[in-house]
Design a protein around this motif. Structure first.
Motif, PDB file in Angstrom:
ATOM      1  N   SER A   1      -3.715  13.035   1.239  1.00 53.72           N
ATOM      2  CA  SER A   1      -2.261  12.195   0.401  1.00 53.72           C
ATOM      3  C   SER A   1      -3.803  11.753  -0.326  1.00 53.72           C
ATOM      4  N   ARG A   2      -3.091   9.958  -1.101  1.00 50.03           N
ATOM      5  CA  ARG A   2      -4.375   9.589  -2.118  1.00 50.03           C
ATOM      6  C   ARG A   2      -2.739   8.006  -2.093  1.00 50.03           C
ATOM      7  N   SER A   3      -3.698   7.359  -1.874  1.00 51.12           N
ATOM      8  CA  SER A   3      -3.674   5.928  -1.367  1.00 51.12           C
ATOM      9  C   SER A   3      -3.884   4.901  -2.782  1.00 51.12           C
ATOM     10  N   SER A   4      -2.742   4.245  -2.992  1.00 52.72           N
ATOM     11  CA  SER A   4      -3.242   2.912  -4.061  1.00 52.72           C
ATOM     12  C   SER A   4      -2.475   2.019  -3.153  1.00 52.72           C
TER      13      SER A   4
ATOM     14  N   LEU B   1       0.550  -1.051  -0.188  1.00 46.61           N
ATOM     15  CA  LEU B   1       0.044   0.219   0.239  1.00 46.61           C
ATOM     16  C   LEU B   1       0.832   1.709  -0.051  1.00 46.61           C
ATOM     17  N   VAL B   2       0.693   1.709  -0.884  1.00 49.26           N
ATOM     18  CA  VAL B   2       1.717   3.337  -1.037  1.00 49.26           C
ATOM     19  C   VAL B   2       0.350   3.982  -1.165  1.00 49.26           C
TER      20      VAL B   2
ATOM     21  N   GLY C   1      -0.096  17.547   0.167  1.00 46.15           N
ATOM     22  CA  GLY C   1       0.433  18.924   0.653  1.00 46.15           C
ATOM     23  C   GLY C   1      -0.139  18.454   2.243  1.00 46.15           C
ATOM     24  N   ARG C   2      -0.036  19.746   2.619  1.00 41.23           N
ATOM     25  CA  ARG C   2      -0.223  20.734   3.790  1.00 41.23           C
ATOM     26  C   ARG C   2      -1.773  20.852   3.833  1.00 41.23           C
TER      27      ARG C   2
END
Length: 205
Positions: free
Chosen positions: A169-172, A95-96, A101-102
């Motif tokens: 964030s974005r998870s993939s 899982l990445v 960003g803030r």
């Protein structure tokens, strides 16, 4: 001295009623769960894989990215290969989560306003189709109302975290390697086609 009248006759044996459940009538093996009031408990169904790929499979290609594995299967399809006998399997999954960003209260409110405006636009279009009022005024009103409420909810949701997640964030889900598998009967044909694809990708004539 005993007489025939003195001998006791054995009591009749009652007949055994038929059993409707064959599983309950079957002898239980050692270590299995005994039948309960509802019969023998059924084990959960197990997925044993696609019956179309029940036979042995062979790795016909290995790629570091999913796009390359997809391109390989697409090339097989373009050359009339039975791609229903292939599969793409990713190994070493991880899982990445990419930090974008803030995140501040103002940014959370802005993101909520954007989402609310899109929802308000959708509602405004629906109301405009079934309303005799000014269509532009209805859409503008719903967009503004949606943006305001979206900003309020976005700011409240971020404040409720108490500063525990001040970033976006974005998870993939990614794999270290992607393998293209084919049934053993057609593996040689798939390898030949993929070798031709590699030659074309390398620029060889």
């Amino acid at each position: 001295m005993t007489t025939p009248d003195d001998q006791s006759t054995p009591a009749p044996v009652p007949p055994v009623p038929p059993v409707d459940d064959p599983a309950a009538a079957a002898p239980q093996a050692t270590g299995t769960v005994p039948p309960g009031p509802a019969g023998v408990p059924q084990l959960p169904a197990q997925t044993l894989g696609d019956p179309k790929h029940a036979g042995p499979t062979v790795v016909v290609g290995s790629y570091p990215e999913y796009a390359l594995a997809q391109q390989a299967v697409d090339y097989l399809s373009d050359n009339k290969f039975p791609v229903e006998r292939t599969s793409i399997i990713g190994t070493d999954l991880r899982l990445v989560e990419t930090v974008l960003g803030r995140l501040t209260t103002a940014r959370a409110a802005a993101a909520g306003a954007a989402s609310g405006a899109w929802f308000g636009l959708f509602i405004g279009v629906l109301f405009g189709l079934f309303s005799d009022s000014n269509w532009f005024a209805v859409i503008l009103t719903t967009v503004l109302v949606g943006a305001v409420w979206g900003a309020v909810f976005g700011a409240i949701a971020h404040a409720a975290t108490g500063g525990r997640r001040d970033f976006t964030s974005r998870s993939s889900l990614q794999a270290a390697q992607y393998a293209v598998l084919a049934d053993a009967e057609v593996a040689d044909e798939a390898k030949t086609l993929l070798i031709r694809l590699n030659w074309q990708a390398s620029g060889a004539q």
